[in-house]
Design a protein around this motif. Structure first.
Motif, short mmCIF file in Angstrom:
data_model
loop_
_atom_site.label_atom_id
_atom_site.label_comp_id
_atom_site.label_asym_id
_atom_site.label_seq_id
_atom_site.Cartn_x
_atom_site.Cartn_y
_atom_site.Cartn_z
N GLU A 1 -0.72 28.98 3.37
CA GLU A 1 -2.10 29.20 2.93
C GLU A 1 -3.05 29.43 4.11
N ASP A 2 -3.04 28.49 5.08
CA ASP A 2 -3.95 28.64 6.22
C ASP A 2 -3.21 28.93 7.53
N GLY A 3 -1.89 29.01 7.48
CA GLY A 3 -1.09 29.34 8.65
C GLY A 3 -0.50 28.15 9.39
N ARG A 4 -1.03 26.96 9.15
CA ARG A 4 -0.55 25.80 9.91
C ARG A 4 0.88 25.40 9.56
N LEU A 5 1.19 25.35 8.28
CA LEU A 5 2.56 25.01 7.86
C LEU A 5 3.55 26.05 8.37
N ALA A 6 3.17 27.31 8.29
CA ALA A 6 4.05 28.38 8.78
C ALA A 6 4.29 28.23 10.28
N GLN A 7 3.26 27.91 11.04
CA GLN A 7 3.40 27.73 12.48
C GLN A 7 4.32 26.56 12.80
N GLU A 8 4.07 25.42 12.17
CA GLU A 8 4.90 24.24 12.43
C GLU A 8 6.36 24.50 12.06
N THR A 9 6.57 25.16 10.93
CA THR A 9 7.93 25.45 10.48
C THR A 9 8.62 26.42 11.43
N ALA A 10 7.92 27.46 11.84
CA ALA A 10 8.50 28.45 12.76
C ALA A 10 8.86 27.81 14.10
N GLU A 11 8.00 26.96 14.60
CA GLU A 11 8.27 26.30 15.88
C GLU A 11 9.46 25.35 15.76
N THR A 12 9.57 24.64 14.66
CA THR A 12 10.71 23.75 14.44
C THR A 12 12.01 24.55 14.34
N LEU A 13 11.98 25.64 13.57
CA LEU A 13 13.18 26.47 13.42
C LEU A 13 13.55 27.16 14.73
N ALA A 14 12.56 27.46 15.56
CA ALA A 14 12.84 28.07 16.86
C ALA A 14 13.65 27.11 17.73
N GLU A 15 13.35 25.83 17.62
CA GLU A 15 14.10 24.83 18.38
C GLU A 15 15.56 24.77 17.93
N LEU A 16 15.80 25.02 16.64
CA LEU A 16 17.17 25.01 16.11
C LEU A 16 17.91 26.31 16.42
N ASP A 17 17.17 27.37 16.71
CA ASP A 17 17.72 28.68 17.07
C ASP A 17 18.67 29.23 16.00
#
Length: 127
Positions: free
Chosen positions: A88-104
């Motif tokens: 909705e406001d981009g924050r959840l998407a950012q947090e999720t993307a950063e977490t998934l980036a760590e998992l690669d």
């Protein structure tokens, strides 16, 4: 500044898509272009009550997934396109993307400002 010779190879090499950096931000306009030309799958992470107020236009390469199902989708999908997350406001998407980036696990990016910015930019949406 790049120096080119004007050959066909310069055109081909310039058209090659840039590698995707995991967890990177995209403007909503760039996310729209990625979905429009099916270079990426746009994943709407918003809750049902948020999507009732409007959603991504159905003609775009987009999927709707609750955040809890995203990891399973990324592991089990045969679609190798990068994923662009929108909330909705981009924050959840950012947090999720950063977490998934760590998992690669996948090439994941997020739309800055979320669906609110999407609507403000006048991008295609359903009411």
């Amino acid at each position: 500044m790049a120096v080119t010779t004007g050959t066909t190879w310069d055109v081909i090499l310039a058209a090659r898509p840039a590698p995707v950096e995991h967890g990177t931000a995209l403007s909503v306009r760039a996310a729209y272009q990625e979905a429009l030309y099916e270079r990426s799958l746009l994943v709407d992470l918003r809750e049902d009550h948020e999507r009732e107020l409007g959603g991504i236009h159905p003609a775009l390469a987009a999927a709707t997934l609750p955040p809890r199902e995203l990891l399973g989708h990324l592991i089990n999908t045969t679609d190798l396109r990068p994923v662009v997350l929108i909330s909705e406001d981009g924050r959840l998407a950012q947090e999720t993307a950063e977490t998934l980036a760590e998992l690669d696990l996948a090439q994941v990016r997020y739309a800055v400002g979320g669906f609110e910015a999407w609507k403000q930019a006048g991008l295609p949406a359903r009411s």
